[in-house]
Design an enzyme around this catalytic site. Structure first.
Site, mmCIF file in Angstrom:
data_model
loop_
_atom_site.group_PDB
_atom_site.id
_atom_site.type_symbol
_atom_site.label_atom_id
_atom_site.label_comp_id
_atom_site.label_asym_id
_atom_site.label_seq_id
_atom_site.Cartn_x
_atom_site.Cartn_y
_atom_site.Cartn_z
ATOM 1 N N TRP A 1 39.040 32.461 38.299
ATOM 2 C CA TRP A 1 38.772 32.347 36.860
ATOM 3 C C TRP A 1 37.258 32.414 36.602
ATOM 4 O O TRP A 1 36.814 32.940 35.585
ATOM 5 C CB TRP A 1 39.338 31.014 36.342
ATOM 6 C CG TRP A 1 38.947 30.689 34.927
ATOM 7 C CD1 TRP A 1 39.580 31.087 33.793
ATOM 8 C CD2 TRP A 1 37.834 29.904 34.495
ATOM 9 N NE1 TRP A 1 38.944 30.603 32.690
ATOM 10 C CE2 TRP A 1 37.857 29.872 33.086
ATOM 11 C CE3 TRP A 1 36.803 29.222 35.158
ATOM 12 C CZ2 TRP A 1 36.918 29.182 32.334
ATOM 13 C CZ3 TRP A 1 35.865 28.542 34.405
ATOM 14 C CH2 TRP A 1 35.915 28.527 33.016
ATOM 15 N N HIS A 2 36.471 31.885 37.561
ATOM 16 C CA HIS A 2 35.018 31.866 37.358
ATOM 17 C C HIS A 2 34.429 33.266 37.339
ATOM 18 O O HIS A 2 33.426 33.512 36.681
ATOM 19 C CB HIS A 2 34.338 31.034 38.442
ATOM 20 C CG HIS A 2 34.473 29.567 38.208
ATOM 21 N ND1 HIS A 2 35.579 28.863 38.576
ATOM 22 C CD2 HIS A 2 33.633 28.679 37.620
ATOM 23 C CE1 HIS A 2 35.426 27.589 38.231
ATOM 24 N NE2 HIS A 2 34.252 27.459 37.646
ATOM 25 N N GLY A 3 35.004 34.170 38.097
ATOM 26 C CA GLY A 3 34.457 35.518 38.111
ATOM 27 C C GLY A 3 35.327 36.439 38.930
ATOM 28 O O GLY A 3 35.984 36.004 39.873
#
Lengths: 412, 486
Positions: free
Chosen positions: B321-323
């Protein structure tokens, strides 16, 4: 037991209000505090203007002529100087034009001591501030030769005159109130300018940052004394580790110009059209930068400095990168401004005098091209009545100043 | 519009004044307009995307509540969740998917030329999508729907939390709208205090440490193993102060309008184990992951292996989800493995019958905090490195070179000590311990009444110092908040 504050007086208990009030008081009182005066010549890094202005600050103020311009003047003059003096010239400390001095002396008599006020990337707005700072620092040349080229008015990499590193440094040394309206045009730029002028901590933020840095250095030196076995990293190593750190810093070890041999130099022609194609993309600031040229003319008149405007030689390979018809119109604008204000104007962009072998790249002259340029320039100056008169007078003043200085010196 | 920009300095007070001057019924629409201006100041066209996404969720989510059978309820939920995830996938993960496809094709020696698309990631889309999914799932679980479109739009686009959270819950946020009709001095005092604190965290600490992290993670070969430990610690504090600074500004800005948004941090580096860390770090995300991923997967109400699988999947997806990059996925997986190992460790302790007195001792607690911090820092290497190759090189140096260098400290040259400008490099040797001490001190002071409600002169002194520091050290070239990219 604490008595609750009545609602009507709750504001008296608000730390935000008290903080705002004290902050305003501090801002009003600190500018008058004598103990908190900063050295405006200091800057977080040493860029071209830092070296120039600190040299000016140290020098005695007896320069009777000055040259000004961007890298076109810097490269031409430095190459000529290295060859003429037969030694390596360091651009951070050598702000002279001894070869030009010799030519001027031969042509106009007397004695010349030229200060080289040129710096790479100098826009017309930067040039105005450079000249203003020079004049305010007790230096008063009789004649100023200002070499210009289209880039000095249209560089797309400079969105606003205040963006350049030269401007950022020089605004510390001289007041810019008279050009603020022209310089800060976007609403946010104007607000920022207003804050800088009216909020003490905004205006002196850089000084306090440098002060904090110095204090940290001192604390660190005591807590972690530097050992002899820990030499600082080299410039190249630092550039690898922090490529974007202080990019406008000018390092003496990177600013050496060696004497050159014609054959070698002529084989090193470099094509920089790509770079200039970018620079000429949006000539948005053209009209604005021309107003700074007009300000330079006015300032020179006001301070009785004879200005000579020179259109610097560049190759067609560069001028053809400009929008169609731009270069011709630019030449005409320079001519008309010079004519209107009675400023001697020399157009050195003559392909018959200077050709590709005289250039490092389509815009920068090499040492031999620089020599030719200076010769042609001095010839042009002697053919112009106003310039000739001004330079002859300047030479005489230079001679007189030297004689006075010689007499004043104690003899053993 | 960045929180640490001149634009925001003008924008926030303007909206604040207009908000409190406006009649109560106009306040939500006013904040809504302000929030869209805030968002569209970056890229106007993406305002339409967020509007479309919001409208779609507002119209479709009530269908879940209205559906007559559990099957159709589930179908509507799947539709809403899939719609949100597809939007996120298109904007955030398309390149990652192409890269994976290319790598797979290469493995099977199939020639593959990826299509050239230039899609720019809309700011904050990951946060928007998570809030929409939370709304849909909560409605599916029987919570009420939002009846007012402006209220729902404001929930989604509320400018203080728009770009990087905290991830709000609609049942907490929407009831606050229109409740606080009169301006209280407490809103201003607490709000401004939080904003100043957040700005100082960002400008004075995170931005300075960013220089070190940028240099270290970009030039691994120039630094020794010990240097890299220092640089990793520097990044650990950079990301904490950057993100918690952002959260403070977001919370402070929201408070100026009388709204409370959730906290995101609770002294994370004082966590005594990785599970504790995730109760203290990015709390709004970790609770979201727990409620909307871990529990729906089965949580801990299944066998041990299934529980571990759920933990691992939750954290790995949380990492992704962060990247859209493999190193984020590996970072998430690493967190999942640490959580599993911690559970196993607790089981072993129980089997061995280690006395509770030992586990509750101060020494054990201190050692636990120290070890947890080191484990978290190793995770930050995976998080911060540009790719897995660099992360592996750093981890190798941290574990293979650094111990050797530590035993030959005399001959080891700490590169940070050779850099005198910027001074933050040698100063790391003082700043990092100072930050650790600050963390411990705040942890100690946290429940002291003197700290929670200091006397007025102390408050004024602190605020004045913070204000002066911000004005002096705010730079035009301040880097963006790290979580803006997610």
């Amino acid at each position: 037991m604490q008595t609750p504050t009545p609602t009507a007086f709750r504001w008296l208990q608000s730390p935000v209000l008290w903080t705002a009030a004290i902050f305003i008081l501090l801002n009003a009182s600190l500018p008058h505090c004598a103990a908190l005066q900063f050295d405006s010549y200091k800057f977080p890094y040493r860029g071209w203007s830092w070296w120039l202005m600190n040299d000016l600050k140290r020098s005695s103020g007896n320069s009777n002529t000055a040259i000004m311009g961007s890298s076109l003047i810097v490269t031409a003059n430095s190459g000529v100087e290295a060859n003429y003096l037969g030694q390596t010239v360091n651009l951070t400390s050598h702000h002279k034009a001894t070869y030009l001095d010799r030519l001027l002396k031969e042509k106009f008599g007397g004695r010349f001591n030229t200060f080289n006020l040129a710096a790479p990337g100098l826009m017309a707005s930067d040039a105005y501030l450079s000249l203003k700072t020079m004049l305010e620092s007790g230096h008063h040349p009789d004649v100023l030769i200002y070499g210009v080229a289209p880039r000095d008015f249209v560089d797309s990499s400079v969105k606003c005159p205040a963006d350049t590193d030269v401007f950022k440094y020089l605004r510390r040394l001289t007041k810019i109130d008279e050009i603020a309206d022209a310089t800060f045009r976007a609403p946010l730029e104007r607000i920022d300018w207003w804050l800088q002028r009216n909020i003490y901590f905004c205006g002196t933020a850089l000084d306090y940052q440098m002060l904090a840095g110095e204090l940290c250095q001192q604390v660190l030196a005591k807590v972690l004394p530097p050992r002899a076995t820990q030499p600082p990293l080299s410039l190249a190593e630092m550039e690898t580790i922090l490529p974007k750190f202080k990019p406008a810093a000018t390092h003496p070890e990177r600013s050496r110009i060696e004497p050159t041999v014609a054959e070698t130099v002529r084989n090193q022609f470099f094509d920089n059209r790509g770079e200039y194609l970018e620079r000429y993309q949006w000539p948005n600031n053209y009209e604005l930068e021309l107003t700074f040229l007009e300000r330079i003319i006015l300032l020179c008149k006001e301070k009785q400095v004879q200005l000579v405007l020179v259109n610097m030689p560049i190759l067609p390979a560069n001028t053809t990168l400009l929008p169609k018809g731009f270069y011709r119109s630019y030449q005409n604008r320079l001519k008309s401004i010079a004519k209107r204000d009675n400023v001697p104007f020399m157009d050195s962009c003559d392909p018959l005098v200077l050709e590709q072998k005289d250039f490092h790249d389509p815009v920068h002259l090499n040492a031999f091209g620089g020599q030719k340029f200076y010769s042609a320039l001095v010839d042009g100056l002697s053919n112009d009545v106003v310039s000739r008169k001004a330079l002859a007078a300047a030479g005489q003043r230079g001679q007189a100043t030297r004689e006075i200085a010689g007499k004043a010196q104690p003899t053993n | 519009m960045l929180f640490n920009s001149l634009q925001y300095l003008l924008f926030l007070p303007t909206v604040f004044i207009l908000f409190w001057l406006a009649p109560v019924r106009l306040r939500v629409p006013l904040l809504l307009v302000a929030s869209y201006i805030f968002y569209m100041s970056w890229r106007p066209e993406y305002g339409l995307l967020i509007f479309g996404l919001t409208l779609g969720n507002f119209l479709l989510t009530p269908m879940i509540a209205k559906a007559s059978s559990p099957k159709s309820r589930r179908l509507w939920l799947s539709l809403v969740v899939a719609g949100n995830l597809i939007t996120l996938g298109v904007f955030k993960y398309y390149l990652f998917a192409f890269d994976l496809a290319k790598a797979t094709a290469h493995l099977f020696k199939i020639s593959w030329s990826e299509p050239t698309l230039s899609i720019i990631l809309p700011l904050g889309i990951s946060f928007f999508v998570f809030e929409f999914i939370h709304y849909a799932v909560d409605v599916y679980r029987g919570k009420p729907t939002v009846k007012s479109l402006p209220d729902f739009m404001l929930f989604a686009s509320f400018f203080p939390t728009q770009i990087a959270g905290p991830i709000k819950r609609y049942m907490d946020f929407i009831p606050q709208l229109g409740v606080n009709s009169t301006l209280k001095w407490d809103y201003i005092d607490e709000g401004v205090q939080l904003i100043l604190l957040g700005l100082v965290k960002k400008v004075l600490i995170a931005d300075q440490l960013a220089t070190v992290a940028q240099a270290g993670f970009g030039n691994v070969h120039n630094f020794s193993g010990l240097d890299l430990w220092l640089i990793t610690y520097a990044f650990a504090f950079q990301i904490f102060y950057d993100f918690s600074g952002y959260t403070d500004i977001a919370r402070g800005s929201a408070l100026l309008f009388g709204y409370k948004v959730p906290i995101n941090f609770n002294l994370p580096y004082l966590a005594a184990n990785v599970s504790d860390f995730w109760h203290r770090w990015h709390i709004s995300l970790s609770t979201w992951l727990r409620d909307y991923l871990y529990i729906p997967l089965g949580g801990s109400r299944c066998g041990r292996l299934f529980n571990y699988k759920n933990l691992f999947l939750t954290m790995a997806l949380g990492g992704l989800w962060h990247g859209a990059s493999l190193h984020f996925l590996v970072w998430g997986a690493y967190q999942g493995i640490l959580l599993i190992l911690h559970k196993e460790y607790l089981r072993v302790l129980e089997l061995l019958g280690i006395s509770k007195r030992v586990l509750a001792s101060r020494l054990y607690h201190a050692v636990s905090i120290f070890i947890t911090f080191q484990l978290v820092c190793v995770g930050w290497v995976l998080f911060r490195a540009d790719d897995l190759r660099i992360a592996t090189r750093i981890i190798q140096k941290l574990f293979l070179r650094a111990p050797v260098e530590l035993f030959h400290l005399g001959s080891t040259k700490l590169t940070v000590l050779h850099i005198s400008d910027p001074i933050i490099f040698p100063a790391l040797l003082l700043i990092l311990p100072a930050l650790v001490i600050a963390h411990l001190t705040v942890g100690w002071l946290n429940n002291k009444s003197y700290y929670l409600c200091p006397p007025l002169p102390v408050k004024i002194g602190c605020m004045l110092a913070l204000l002066c520091l911000i004005v002096i050290f705010s730079s035009d070239s301040s880097p963006k908040f790290i979580y803006f990219q997610f």
